[in-house]
Design a protein around this motif. Structure first.
Motif, PDB file in Angstrom:
ATOM      1  N   THR A   1      -1.892  -1.311  -3.780  1.00  0.00           N
ATOM      2  CA  THR A   1      -2.861  -0.211  -3.692  1.00  0.00           C
ATOM      3  C   THR A   1      -2.116   1.111  -3.659  1.00  0.00           C
ATOM      4  O   THR A   1      -1.157   1.268  -2.898  1.00  0.00           O
ATOM      5  CB  THR A   1      -3.722  -0.335  -2.418  1.00  0.00           C
ATOM      6  N   VAL A   2      -2.545   2.061  -4.473  1.00  0.00           N
ATOM      7  CA  VAL A   2      -1.903   3.379  -4.521  1.00  0.00           C
ATOM      8  C   VAL A   2      -2.918   4.444  -4.139  1.00  0.00           C
ATOM      9  O   VAL A   2      -4.008   4.524  -4.717  1.00  0.00           O
ATOM     10  CB  VAL A   2      -1.340   3.682  -5.926  1.00  0.00           C
ATOM     11  N   VAL A   3      -2.554   5.269  -3.152  1.00  0.00           N
ATOM     12  CA  VAL A   3      -3.398   6.377  -2.704  1.00  0.00           C
ATOM     13  C   VAL A   3      -2.702   7.677  -3.097  1.00  0.00           C
ATOM     14  O   VAL A   3      -1.614   7.981  -2.603  1.00  0.00           O
ATOM     15  CB  VAL A   3      -3.618   6.338  -1.181  1.00  0.00           C
ATOM     16  N   LEU A   4      -3.314   8.433  -4.012  1.00  0.00           N
ATOM     17  CA  LEU A   4      -2.772   9.722  -4.443  1.00  0.00           C
ATOM     18  C   LEU A   4      -3.521  10.826  -3.704  1.00  0.00           C
ATOM     19  O   LEU A   4      -4.750  10.874  -3.725  1.00  0.00           O
ATOM     20  CB  LEU A   4      -2.933   9.873  -5.960  1.00  0.00           C
TER      21      LEU A   4
ATOM     22  N   THR B   1       0.860  -1.178   0.000  1.00  0.00           N
ATOM     23  CA  THR B   1       0.000   0.000   0.000  1.00  0.00           C
ATOM     24  C   THR B   1       0.896   1.227   0.000  1.00  0.00           C
ATOM     25  O   THR B   1       1.746   1.382   0.878  1.00  0.00           O
ATOM     26  CB  THR B   1      -0.922   0.026   1.235  1.00  0.00           C
ATOM     27  N   VAL B   2       0.711   2.090  -0.987  1.00  0.00           N
ATOM     28  CA  VAL B   2       1.566   3.267  -1.141  1.00  0.00           C
ATOM     29  C   VAL B   2       0.722   4.534  -1.089  1.00  0.00           C
ATOM     30  O   VAL B   2      -0.248   4.682  -1.843  1.00  0.00           O
ATOM     31  CB  VAL B   2       2.334   3.228  -2.477  1.00  0.00           C
ATOM     32  N   VAL B   3       1.096   5.429  -0.195  1.00  0.00           N
ATOM     33  CA  VAL B   3       0.502   6.763  -0.137  1.00  0.00           C
ATOM     34  C   VAL B   3       1.515   7.733  -0.736  1.00  0.00           C
ATOM     35  O   VAL B   3       2.678   7.754  -0.307  1.00  0.00           O
ATOM     36  CB  VAL B   3       0.176   7.175   1.320  1.00  0.00           C
ATOM     37  N   THR B   4       1.105   8.522  -1.715  1.00  0.00           N
ATOM     38  CA  THR B   4       2.058   9.424  -2.362  1.00  0.00           C
ATOM     39  C   THR B   4       1.384  10.728  -2.786  1.00  0.00           C
ATOM     40  O   THR B   4       0.173  10.763  -3.030  1.00  0.00           O
ATOM     41  CB  THR B   4       2.718   8.756  -3.587  1.00  0.00           C
ATOM     42  N   ASN B   5       2.183  11.779  -2.852  1.00  0.00           N
ATOM     43  CA  ASN B   5       1.716  13.049  -3.416  1.00  0.00           C
ATOM     44  C   ASN B   5       2.433  13.331  -4.728  1.00  0.00           C
ATOM     45  O   ASN B   5       2.471  14.465  -5.196  1.00  0.00           O
ATOM     46  CB  ASN B   5       1.936  14.201  -2.427  1.00  0.00           C
ATOM     47  N   SER B   6       2.986  12.270  -5.337  1.00  0.00           N
ATOM     48  CA  SER B   6       3.731  12.396  -6.583  1.00  0.00           C
ATOM     49  C   SER B   6       2.931  11.810  -7.742  1.00  0.00           C
ATOM     50  O   SER B   6       2.615  10.615  -7.745  1.00  0.00           O
ATOM     51  CB  SER B   6       5.076  11.671  -6.470  1.00  0.00           C
TER      52      SER B   6
END
Length: 268
Positions: free
Chosen positions: A140-143, A119-124
Motif C-alpha cells: 500500500t502506498v500513501v502519497l 505500507t509506505v507513506v511518502t511525499n515523493s
C-alpha cells in the motif's frame, strides 16, 4: 574535437542538466575516461564546474540552492545503491515505513519494492510511482499531496496536515547535508517543515546519506543528529567523520561497496 571544444561541451552539459557523469561524457564525447577527468579538473580550476566523485556538477555551495531530481540522480549512483541495499535489510514484510523525497531514498524504494504487505507513506512522486508500478502483493502506498519542489517532493500545509494523521514504524529520510553543528539540513524551508512532520510520524528515524553530504549545510535545519536512530552511509566517509557521527547518532551503519557488476548504468 579540440580540448577547448570538449571542455565547452562539458560546461554546457553541466549548465543544462546541473550535473554530468564521467561515464556519460566518455560515451558522448568518444574519448577516454582519463581525458574526461582531466577536462573536468581543468574546468574546476577555472571555476566553471565543481568536480565531484564520478563527474561534475554546476558550481554552487549556496545554502539555498536546490538541485533538481535528475541532476542529483546522476551523482554517487553506486554509493546510493550500496546505502539502499544496507537500509533495505532493516525492512520486514508487513512493516509500515515512511520514505522521504530524494535520489538516495528513491534507490532505497527500488530495493524494497519487492517486500510484500508493505505500507509506505511518502511525499515523493517518483517513489510513489515506482512502488505503484511494482505490483507487489499487499503493498500500500500513501502519497501525501502538497506543492511540488525541484527535488520532486510534495511539501507545504497539505503534506504536513496529511502526515499529522499517520504513524509508521520507521522513517527513511534523505537529506541535502549533515553537519555536527547544523544537524540534518535542506535548502528548502518548506521541505524542512514537511520533513520534520515526517519525523514526528515515525517511531524510529533512519537517515540515508552518502559521504559527500557530510559537511554540507543547507539553509534550514530539519533536526539534530542526536535525534537520528540510525544513519546509513557509504564506505567513502572519512574516519574522522565516522568517529564524530558515532558519538552523535544512535547507530552508524557503513554500507560495504557493491560488487563491480552490480547496478552499472543506473542513473535514476
Amino acid at each position: 574535437m579540440l580540448a577547448s571544444q570538449r571542455r565547452a561541451t562539458i560546461a554546457a552539459l553541466v549548465a543544462e542538466s546541473g550535473a554530468v557523469r564521467v561515464a556519460d561524457l566518455v560515451q558522448h564525447l568518444g574519448v577516454s575516461d582519463m581525458t574526461v577527468r582531466r577536462d573536468i579538473e581543468q574546468l574546476a580550476r577555472e571555476g566553471l564546474v565543481e568536480r565531484v566523485h564520478g563527474g561534475a556538477m554546476a558550481v554552487g555551495g549556496r545554502s539555498s540552492e536546490e538541485p533538481g531530481f535528475s541532476a542529483k540522480s546522476a551523482l554517487m549512483t553506486r554509493e546510493k545503491e550500496a546505502i539502499a541495499a544496507a537500509a533495505a535489510a532493516l525492512v520486514e514484510p508487513g512493516a509500515s515505513i515512511g520514505i522521504s523525497a530524494g535520489t538516495t531514498t528513491y534507490e532505497f524504494a527500488r530495493a524494497v519494492r519487492g517486500v510484500p504487505d508493505l505500507t509506505v507513506v511518502t511525499n515523493s512522486i517518483p517513489v510513489a510511482q515506482l512502488l505503484h508500478e511494482s505490483g507487489t502483493p499487499g503493498q500500500t502506498v500513501v502519497l501525501t499531496g502538497g506543492v511540488r519542489t525541484p527535488s520532486d517532493a510534495l511539501v507545504g500545509p497539505v503534506a504536513v496536515s496529511a502526515l499529522r494523521m499517520l504513524h509508521v514504524d520507521r522513517l527513511f529520510l534523505g537529506v541535502h547535508g549533515m553537519d555536527a553543528r547544523a544537524g540534518l539540513t535542506t535548502p528548502n524551508l518548506v521541505e524542512a517543515e514537511t520533513n520534520r512532520a515526517m519525523i514526528e510520524t515515525a517511531r524510529r528515524l533512519c537517515v540515508l546519506a552518502d559521504h559527500t553530504k557530510w559537511g554540507t549545510v543547507g539553509l534550514s535545519t530539519i533536526t539534530e543528529l542526536s535525534e537520528v536512530d540510525q544513519l546509513v552511509t557509504d564506505s567513502g566517509l572519512s574516519e574522522r567523520a565516522r568517529t564524530t557521527l558515532k558519538d552523535l547518532v544512535g547507530e552508524l551503519v557503513v554500507a560495504p561497496p557493491l560488487p563491480e557488476a552490480a547496478g552499472q548504468g543506473r542513473t535514476a
